[in-house]
Design a protein around this motif. Structure first.
Motif, PDB file in Angstrom:
ATOM      1  N   GLU A 111      13.110   6.081   4.143  1.00  0.00           N
ATOM      2  CA  GLU A 111      14.227   5.613   3.314  1.00  0.00           C
ATOM      3  C   GLU A 111      13.989   5.827   1.815  1.00  0.00           C
ATOM      4  N   VAL A 112      12.742   5.671   1.336  1.00  0.00           N
ATOM      5  CA  VAL A 112      12.497   5.813  -0.108  1.00  0.00           C
ATOM      6  C   VAL A 112      12.131   7.236  -0.514  1.00  0.00           C
ATOM      7  N   THR A 113      11.841   8.093   0.437  1.00  0.00           N
ATOM      8  CA  THR A 113      11.480   9.480   0.121  1.00  0.00           C
ATOM      9  C   THR A 113      12.508  10.190  -0.763  1.00  0.00           C
ATOM     10  N   PRO A 114      13.819  10.051  -0.515  1.00  0.00           N
ATOM     11  CA  PRO A 114      14.782  10.735  -1.392  1.00  0.00           C
ATOM     12  C   PRO A 114      14.734  10.274  -2.862  1.00  0.00           C
ATOM     13  N   PHE A 115      14.205   9.088  -3.126  1.00  0.00           N
ATOM     14  CA  PHE A 115      14.153   8.553  -4.487  1.00  0.00           C
ATOM     15  C   PHE A 115      12.805   8.801  -5.150  1.00  0.00           C
ATOM     16  N   SER A 116      11.869   9.320  -4.393  1.00  0.00           N
ATOM     17  CA  SER A 116      10.514   9.541  -4.893  1.00  0.00           C
ATOM     18  C   SER A 116      10.335  11.000  -5.296  1.00  0.00           C
ATOM     19  N   ILE A 117       9.578  11.192  -6.375  1.00  0.00           N
ATOM     20  CA  ILE A 117       9.254  12.562  -6.770  1.00  0.00           C
ATOM     21  C   ILE A 117       7.758  12.813  -6.624  1.00  0.00           C
ATOM     22  N   GLY A 118       7.099  11.932  -5.930  1.00  0.00           N
ATOM     23  CA  GLY A 118       5.658  12.066  -5.750  1.00  0.00           C
ATOM     24  C   GLY A 118       5.205  11.245  -4.563  1.00  0.00           C
ATOM     25  N   GLY A 119       4.065  10.602  -4.737  1.00  0.00           N
ATOM     26  CA  GLY A 119       3.485   9.819  -3.653  1.00  0.00           C
ATOM     27  C   GLY A 119       4.191   8.499  -3.411  1.00  0.00           C
ATOM     28  N   ILE A 120       4.103   8.049  -2.161  1.00  0.00           N
ATOM     29  CA  ILE A 120       4.655   6.757  -1.752  1.00  0.00           C
ATOM     30  C   ILE A 120       3.507   5.939  -1.186  1.00  0.00           C
ATOM     31  N   GLU A 128       9.475  -7.230   6.006  1.00  0.00           N
ATOM     32  CA  GLU A 128       9.502  -7.072   4.558  1.00  0.00           C
ATOM     33  C   GLU A 128       8.423  -6.071   4.183  1.00  0.00           C
ATOM     34  N   CYS A 129       8.819  -5.043   3.446  1.00  0.00           N
ATOM     35  CA  CYS A 129       7.897  -3.978   3.052  1.00  0.00           C
ATOM     36  C   CYS A 129       7.790  -3.941   1.532  1.00  0.00           C
ATOM     37  N   LYS A 130       6.564  -3.893   1.049  1.00  0.00           N
ATOM     38  CA  LYS A 130       6.313  -3.760  -0.392  1.00  0.00           C
ATOM     39  C   LYS A 130       5.853  -2.333  -0.632  1.00  0.00           C
ATOM     40  N   VAL A 131       6.589  -1.608  -1.490  1.00  0.00           N
ATOM     41  CA  VAL A 131       6.374  -0.173  -1.660  1.00  0.00           C
ATOM     42  C   VAL A 131       6.270   0.188  -3.137  1.00  0.00           C
ATOM     43  N   LYS A 132       5.340   1.108  -3.442  1.00  0.00           N
ATOM     44  CA  LYS A 132       5.238   1.733  -4.760  1.00  0.00           C
ATOM     45  C   LYS A 132       5.480   3.219  -4.574  1.00  0.00           C
ATOM     46  N   TYR A 133       6.201   3.827  -5.504  1.00  0.00           N
ATOM     47  CA  TYR A 133       6.396   5.271  -5.418  1.00  0.00           C
ATOM     48  C   TYR A 133       6.631   5.847  -6.805  1.00  0.00           C
ATOM     49  N   ASP A 134       6.382   7.137  -6.937  1.00  0.00           N
ATOM     50  CA  ASP A 134       6.560   7.831  -8.208  1.00  0.00           C
ATOM     51  C   ASP A 134       8.026   8.167  -8.393  1.00  0.00           C
ATOM     52  N   LYS A 135       8.532   7.853  -9.585  1.00  0.00           N
ATOM     53  CA  LYS A 135       9.913   8.203  -9.884  1.00  0.00           C
ATOM     54  C   LYS A 135      10.035   8.516 -11.366  1.00  0.00           C
ATOM     55  N   SER A 136      11.023   9.316 -11.697  1.00  0.00           N
ATOM     56  CA  SER A 136      11.297   9.684 -13.078  1.00  0.00           C
ATOM     57  C   SER A 136      12.731   9.286 -13.374  1.00  0.00           C
ATOM     58  N   ARG A 139       9.788   3.911   8.758  1.00  0.00           N
ATOM     59  CA  ARG A 139      11.187   3.871   8.324  1.00  0.00           C
ATOM     60  C   ARG A 139      11.304   3.652   6.822  1.00  0.00           C
ATOM     61  N   ILE A 140      10.457   2.812   6.229  1.00  0.00           N
ATOM     62  CA  ILE A 140      10.571   2.585   4.786  1.00  0.00           C
ATOM     63  C   ILE A 140      10.159   3.840   4.023  1.00  0.00           C
ATOM     64  N   ILE A 141       9.172   4.553   4.510  1.00  0.00           N
ATOM     65  CA  ILE A 141       8.781   5.823   3.874  1.00  0.00           C
ATOM     66  C   ILE A 141       9.946   6.802   3.951  1.00  0.00           C
TER      67      ILE A 141
END
Length: 151
Positions: A46-55, A6-14, A42-44
């Motif tokens: 996977e979420v990179t395409p949805f992020s417009i900034g830092g993860i 289980e991964c808990k992730v924060k990322y920048d999105k618009s 792997r989680i980085i």
């Protein structure tokens, strides 16, 4: 056998074009990986395409999930956790062994139906469904081998 993290992730999105990026609230994901390091990588990925900034990966922890029951219905946008107790006899004593499932469904009734009709369909052992609860998991990422480039 899959090992789930289980991964808990924060990322920048618009959410709207021209809007300043916003830091998301921490979101939980389930990742199939061999180690903590691989789960984080792997989680980085996977979420990179949805992020417009830092993860920022806030936490990675082992999960006790043993089975995933997926659903192709586009309305099935929630993930439920089920605890199933498998019953066996050991020296004339009843032994209960827990098994944890993640089920993709739109609501509780569908989660129960998916678990019963798909997840436990071919089980010959006696079992009890101890609990089904909705989780905060946003998505589940199974391991899929990448195709090797041919030269």
């Amino acid at each position: 056998m899959s090992k789930w993290f289980e991964c808990k992730v924060k990322y920048d999105k618009s959410f709207k074009e021209g809007e300043d990026p916003q830091q998301s609230k921490p979101e939980n994901y389930l990742v199939d990986a061999l180690s903590f390091t691989e789960a984080e990588a792997r989680i980085i990925e996977e979420v990179t395409p949805f992020s417009i900034g830092g993860i920022e990966v806030e936490a990675v922890k082992k999960s006790n999930i043993t089975e995933i029951v997926e659903n192709v219905d586009p309305q099935a946008d929630k993930w439920f956790r089920a605890k199933v107790m498998f019953i066996s006899l050991d020296n004339d004593k009843e032994k209960r062994t827990p098994c944890h499932y993640i089920i993709q469904a739109a609501d509780f009734e569908e989660a129960f139906r998916q678990l019963s009709e798909v997840g436990l369909k071919n089980i010959q052992a006696e079992y009890d469904i101890a609990s089904i609860t909705e989780t905060t998991i946003m998505d589940v990422f199974k391991y899929e081998p990448k195709e090797e480039k041919q030269e």
